[in-house]
Write a protein that holds these residues in place. Structure first.
Motif: not given
Length: 288
Positions: A1-27
């Motif tokens: 059965m197809l779910m109604q659109p309002h039941t779907l989640i929104k996924l926010v991918e955060c490369p900024r959060d992954a990168m900001q504390g990385w120990p060496h500068f990412i080019p």
């Protein structure tokens, strides 16, 4: 059965959060390649960079160069973090940026550490940035950071979190994300907060930015989902954490785990799995 659109989640991918504390500068070119690859997956939003002082977060000093070289054909929206009005003024100049994210800490100590301001000044910044967003056709996302406790001994309670959420709603903020900045939140806390907020503010989109060990991620996601949350932040492989918070960082919620979790529940929007696999390869080369 197809779910109604309002039941779907929104996924926010955060490369900024992954990168900001990385120990060496990412080019810069590696950042551009990675974010462009993420834009092909089908995430709702990419938290790609921040307009903050390069002295505070050196890893994000090249955000302006990155944004100028991102693909614009994607339907995925771009979010940039700002910590003050000056950063917001820079961010709104870019047509491709949809959201301005502002970390508002309900811990006075962390507000000072993270944004060099007190709580009262942070409230003023919210009001000024919101006004700027409305004027320039952007949407503001307020992150209630240290939303489930803090390591500094600052007073914390569910009531304090709910108070500040209400204050943001009064300022016409339509997207509020409860941020578990260092992974302290229990499933019970998440459930209590969202069950109080979601029904009472139907015009507001409440999200969660959870940091979690693998041991507790399922119970946290289940608690948020059951309470009506449909906006979730994460990062591929669970990389990242706030470098301004403390020495021992708890990683982000792993997006790959969340994709599997929400797919099981038939709440995951369609994504390009081949593009996702390519992003995982790139991430495994960057974050080594």
């Amino acid at each position: 059965m197809l779910m109604q659109p309002h039941t779907l989640i929104k996924l926010v991918e955060c490369p900024r959060d992954a990168m900001q504390g990385w120990p060496h500068f990412i080019p810069t070119q590696e950042k551009i390649n990675y974010i462009n690859a993420l834009l092909r997956v089908g995430f709702d939003t990419i938290d790609f960079g921040s307009f903050v002082s390069p002295k505070a977060i050196p890893q994000m000093a090249d955000t302006k160069e990155v944004i100028s070289r991102l693909e614009t054909r994607s339907t995925t929206k771009l979010l940039a973090i700002v910590a003050n009005v000056r950063g917001a003024e820079d961010a709104v100049l870019y047509d491709s940026i949809h959201y301005l994210g502002f970390p508002f800490s309900i811990s006075p100590t962390f507000q000072q550490r993270n944004a060099n301001s007190g709580i009262a000044e942070a409230v003023n910044r919210v009001e000024e940035i919101q006004e700027l967003c409305e004027k320039c056709g952007k949407e503001m996302v307020v992150y209630l950071s240290m939303g489930f406790g803090n390591p500094y001994g600052d007073e914390y309670s569910d009531e304090i979190l709910l108070h500040w959420a209400g204050e943001m709603v009064e300022r016409n903020i339509k997207i509020i994300s409860l941020a578990d900045t260092i992974g302290l939140a229990t499933a019970e806390q998440i459930s209590t907060a969202l069950n109080a907020l979601v029904p009472n503010y139907p015009g507001v989109e409440f999200g969660v930015h959870l940091h979690s060990s693998a041991q507790h991620r399922r119970e946290k996601l289940q608690a948020a989902t059951n309470a009506g949350c449909r906006r979730f932040d994460g990062a591929i492989n669970g990389i990242g954490g706030c470098p301004m918070a403390q020495d021992e960082l708890v990683g982000n919620m792993d997006s790959l785990y969340m994709i599997d979790f929400f797919s099981e529940l038939q709440m995951m929007p369609a994504i390009d799995t081949e593009a996702l696999a390519e992003c995982v390869k790139i991430a495994n080369n960057i974050f080594v």
